[in-house]
Every structure is written in structure tokens, then in C-alpha cells.
Design an enzyme around this catalytic site. Structure first.
Site, short mmCIF file in Angstrom:
data_model
loop_
_atom_site.label_atom_id
_atom_site.label_comp_id
_atom_site.label_asym_id
_atom_site.label_seq_id
_atom_site.Cartn_x
_atom_site.Cartn_y
_atom_site.Cartn_z
N GLY A 241 30.35 39.19 44.32
CA GLY A 241 30.51 38.89 42.84
C GLY A 241 30.22 37.46 43.18
O GLY A 241 30.85 37.11 44.60
N ALA B 18 35.38 39.37 37.38
CA ALA B 18 35.07 40.50 36.28
C ALA B 18 33.95 39.78 35.65
O ALA B 18 33.63 39.16 35.32
CB ALA B 18 36.09 40.53 35.66
N ASP B 19 33.55 41.09 35.07
CA ASP B 19 32.33 40.48 33.61
C ASP B 19 32.86 40.48 32.70
O ASP B 19 32.22 39.70 32.51
CB ASP B 19 31.65 41.99 33.58
CG ASP B 19 30.20 42.16 35.22
OD1 ASP B 19 29.95 41.14 35.46
OD2 ASP B 19 30.74 42.76 35.85
N GLY C 296 31.52 45.28 38.10
CA GLY C 296 30.35 46.16 38.74
C GLY C 296 28.87 45.83 38.01
O GLY C 296 27.88 46.10 38.70
N GLU D 287 35.55 48.44 44.57
CA GLU D 287 36.18 47.40 44.02
C GLU D 287 37.36 48.17 43.10
O GLU D 287 38.85 47.05 43.43
CB GLU D 287 35.44 46.35 43.49
CG GLU D 287 34.59 45.35 43.88
CD GLU D 287 33.26 44.74 42.92
OE1 GLU D 287 33.34 43.59 43.12
OE2 GLU D 287 32.92 45.52 41.40
#
Length: 262
Positions: free
Chosen positions: A34, A91-92, A103, A111
């Protein structure tokens, strides 16, 4: 660098630079996927180049592997590494218990495998990713292509019994075609708005035939590093119960990170 980077990217860079300071010579390190993780990989590569740091990196996606090799990090498989000292990833969303939604970059399966095979997991992020309750960010669920529609119906039925606010399910697309993960699977994004019981939901989803893995990371992360646009970095260690704040100097020139994207 602060003139070239957006405020959000400056915060990601600050968190990344702080995180790679926890990497020691000889470590086996999981490398996340990411936009934030890409900053971290480049910062780690700078330590390899400038300090002679010797590590082995286990990437969580093909694009992270390519970037790691580009910046001089030795890349090995998880099987070759055996077990990892540390994984660093973005992280989202992250809540007060350091439960995560991951994700958004489509790599949460690898991950989670890598992070679960690590002594420690550090999450690096900007302040906007901290939430009181998970769920505003769609929860990714990796599923087999075989029986995709039936799997989606089973997920919908399961959500009816869960403590969630929304129930919309969408198939992730890459242009006009379904998005395909590195493992050859599809991703269903669950637009839940609020997740009341992440552990219950995670367990229920993973019992559905056709579901490979969901994007809830529970009891895996033990340290979160939050970067801010002014160079402040807050590190919270949930196991030690500590909270530390430092301020980093952000270079004004030589932007090496302007090619980073999700």
C-alpha cells in the site's frame, strides 16, 4: 520534502521513518503493501544503502517485492525466512484495541499470513485512520472465483445476523474486469458502516465456504505509529502500555517518494 509531499503523505513518511528505526541488523522483516508501506520500504532501503543494514525482507505482494528489490533490500519467501522478527504495514482503519481493517490494496491475505508469522507487528498510518469504531472503510473479503455468486449470497445471509449497520456487498473491479489478487482470487467489499463485534464477524465470515480470508486483523498488531503532517510521531505500544511522542525533521529537498501510490 515537505514542499513536494501532501500533508497526508508527509505524515505517512514521518511514521515510516520512525518505524524503520525499530529494525535491527540481521532481522527478518515482513514488508507490507500500500501507499504507506511503500514509504516504509523506501525508508528501509535508505538504511540498507546508507548504514549497511543487513536484513531479509518478506514482501506481502508482487509490487512490494519489486519495490524492495529496487531499493536494495534482500527479498526472500516466508518459507525461506521460516519466522519473522517484525512486520511493518499500513492499515485502512485502526481502533483503540489495535484491531485493524486492511485490504484496500488487495493484499490482506498475504499480509495476514506474514503478520501472523511474526513476533511483532507495527502498523504505520496517519491520524485520519484512527477510528472509534471500525466499519466506515469497506471490509475486504477475498473469495474464490468458483461459486462467487453463491458465496456472496452466503455472506449476505451471515451479515443479517451480525452487529453491523450496512449490508451492501460489491465486487471489486479493476477497470471493466474483476480485480484479481496475487493468489488468483476475487475481493468482495462489505460496506458495513459500523462493526459492533469484529471478532464475531471475522469468525463467521471465515466459516463460509468460498471465503479465503477477511480483512479484519485481530490481536495481531501490538504497536501503532501515527504520523502527523508537522513531523510529530506518536507511538503506542499496546503490550507495554506506553505512549511516546517525538518530532522528526522532514527534509525540505530531494523528494524520493513522489512515485508512491496505492
Amino acid at each position: 520534502m515537505s514542499r513536494e509531499l501532501s500533508p497526508t503523505d508527509t505524515a505517512k513518511y514521518a511514521a515510516s521513518r520512525r518505524a524503520v528505526g525499530f529494525v535491527e541488523d540481521g532481522m527478518r522483516v515482513g514488508l507490507g503493501t500500500g501507499s504507506t508501506a511503500a514509504f516504509m520500504v523506501r525508508c528501509l532501503g535508505a538504511r540498507v544503502r546508507d548504514e549497511g543494514l543487513k536484513i531479509r525482507g518478506v514482501p506481502t505482494s508482487s509490487r512490494t517485492a519489486a519495490l524492495a528489490r529496487e531499493v536494495g533490500i534482500e527479498v526472500v519467501s516466508l518459507d525461506d525466512a521460516g519466522w519473522l522478527d517484525l512486520t511493518i504495514d499500513g492499515a485502512d482503519e485502526v481502533d483503540a484495541n489495535l484491531t485493524l481493517i486492511k485490504g484496500g490494496g488487495g493484499a490482506h491475505l498475504q499480509e495476514k499470513v506474514v503478520a501472523s508469522a511474526s513476533d511483532h507487528m507495527i502498523v504505520i498510518t496517519d491520524a485520519a485512520k484512527q477510528v472509534a469504531t471500525l466499519g466506515a472503510f469497506p471490509l475486504p473479503v477475498e473469495v474464490l472465483g468458483f461459486g462467487l455468486r453463491s458465496t456472496q449470497k452466503l455472506i449476505a445471509a451471515t451479515l443479517a445476523d451480525m452487529d453491523v449497520l450496512g449490508h451492501e456487498i460489491t465486487l471489486r473491479m479493476a477497470g471493466d474486469a474483476p480485480y484479481i489478487t496475487d493468489e488468483g482470487n476475487h475481493i468482495l467489499d462489505l460496506h458495513l458502516q459500523r462493526i459492533g463485534d469484529p471478532a464475531q464477524l471475522s469468525g463467521a465470515l471465515n466459516q463460509i465456504a468460498g471465503v479465503v480470508e477477511n480483512g479484519l486483523f485481530i490481536d495481531i498488531c501490538d504497536r501503532v505509529i501515527i504520523g502527523h503532517e508537522d513531523g510529530r510521531v506518536i507511538t503506542r505500544d499496546i503490550k507495554q502500555g506506553t505512549l511516546e511522542e517525538v518530532r522528526l525533521t522532514i527534509p525540505e529537498t530531494g523528494n524520493l517518494y513522489n512515485d508512491v501510490s496505492d
